[in-house]
Design an enzyme around this catalytic site. Sequence first.
Site, PDB file in Angstrom:
ATOM      1  N   HIS A 260       1.805   5.963  -7.637  1.00 30.01           N
ATOM      2  CA  HIS A 260       1.152   5.883  -7.784  1.00 30.01           C
ATOM      3  C   HIS A 260      -0.509   7.232  -6.545  1.00 30.01           C
ATOM      4  CE1 HIS A 260       0.169   3.973  -3.210  1.00 30.01           C
ATOM      5  NE2 HIS A 260       1.596   4.106  -3.052  1.00 30.01           N
ATOM      6  N   GLU A 304      -2.713   1.657  -6.534  1.00 29.78           N
ATOM      7  CA  GLU A 304      -2.066   0.116  -6.795  1.00 29.78           C
ATOM      8  C   GLU A 304      -2.279  -0.537  -5.241  1.00 29.78           C
ATOM      9  OE1 GLU A 304       2.220  -0.316  -4.189  1.00 29.78           O
ATOM     10  OE2 GLU A 304       0.401   0.569  -3.676  1.00 29.78           O
ATOM     11  N   ASP A 330       8.117   5.772  -4.850  1.00 30.40           N
ATOM     12  CA  ASP A 330       6.834   5.087  -3.809  1.00 30.40           C
ATOM     13  C   ASP A 330       7.594   5.310  -2.537  1.00 30.40           C
ATOM     14  OD1 ASP A 330       4.622   2.537  -3.881  1.00 30.40           O
ATOM     15  OD2 ASP A 330       4.806   4.393  -2.528  1.00 30.40           O
TER      16      ASP A 330
HETATM   17 ZN   LIG Z   1       2.690   2.543  -1.872  1.00 30.35          ZN
END
Ligand SMILES: [Zn+2]
Length: 429
Positions: A260, A304, A330
């Site tokens: 993201h 996100e 992430d």
């Molecule tokens: Zn994150």
Amino acid sequence: MTLRRCIAFGPTAAGILAAAAVLAPAWPGAVAGAAAALPDVLSQVSGRRAYEHVLALSQRIGPHVAGTPEDRTSGEYIARRLTDDGYVVEWQEFQFPFFAVRAVALTVPASPSVALHPHAMLYSPSTADGGITAELADAGIGRPEDIRGAPLAGKIALIQRGSILFREKAKNAADAGAVAVLIYNSTPGDLFGVVSRDTGIPVVALSGAEGLQLLDLAHSGPVRVHLNVQTETGQRATWNIIGTKPGTRDPHRVLVVGAHRDTVEGAPGANDNTSGVATALEVAEVLRRAPLALTVRFTFFGAEESGLYGSDYYVQHMGPDPVVGMVNLDMEGVGDRLELAWDRGSDALVRSAARIADRLGIPVTMQRSPGSDHQSFERAGVPVVFLFRPDDPYYDTPKDTVDRVEPRLLEVSARLATAIVLEVAGARR
Ligand SMILES: [Zn+2]
């Protein structure tokens, strides 16, 4: 992150892995010769080069919240990098419910020494301009039976966390005539939360310590508080930025490598998540000329942090080509521990990734972990592996700055992600 179950990879684990390798054959779709391509491509992976993206996105652009001008600027940066590497780039536009806090303050006019640090709950509406002053009323934990005992009309309800959802507490209080709600944590620490967009009255979160302070005041006689909440809500556009590398032998089967690209308000997002974006860009860089059997889509999800809106939109619009797996990146830049996670779906890709990590000498732990874009793919039955470094106390805060991100950690995550792509999408000579 909730629900943690850990399988540490010690000597006995090697035994388990060997068993797993026998039990679960090499990743379906892996093409012979994948291993052969590994050395030269993997040796090209550079943490230093990846770190340049962290500097560009987190330091030069700064916080880039979905739906803001910086969101587009960060998208343009990513699209340029992918185009330079020869990828076909697509801006997949979608609408999402934007939310921003412009002001939040809570005071006790009669006791100016009481210092309070409220956080507006996600999607909380605003008070009137300048704020409202009203009597505080203890409403327990906000269940109907708690509310029945407390006259809330025209008052600000003080409610403790627990048992029911924040939005249910807020609705119960609103139905009883409360003009706002303060929800305090059931433990001393700070609290953040989400309410639904139709709550109707302002809702703020307080730490347990500050909540109990107010409770004492409310129990020692009538007390009025002043609450000012100014928020902005509304539908806004943002994008998933997608760089596609068409497969050479099986182009209708797709592997997604995702990260993201948005940050939360006020946070430079060096680790969460420009480190993941940088890692994915580095994987795209070293694989730009490697022939792969399957199609690979490097996908940089929007929104996100607001609720996985980009990955959800992507999954809803995946089209007929089957997605055989999703690698989620992430938080790759802080903390030596590296987890390979999934949440509720198949762990087949996680086990394959663990086998590859073992082969590369990269220590990992396997973990169930929700809370990021892999969840949207799992809901659609796609096997996922979430590469995640859990030891970062400052993510989603103003302290998430570039000096804390380590290029050597980006390099390890990028090397492992590259090897996973080669294994799943196949190299062909
Ligand atoms: Zn994150």
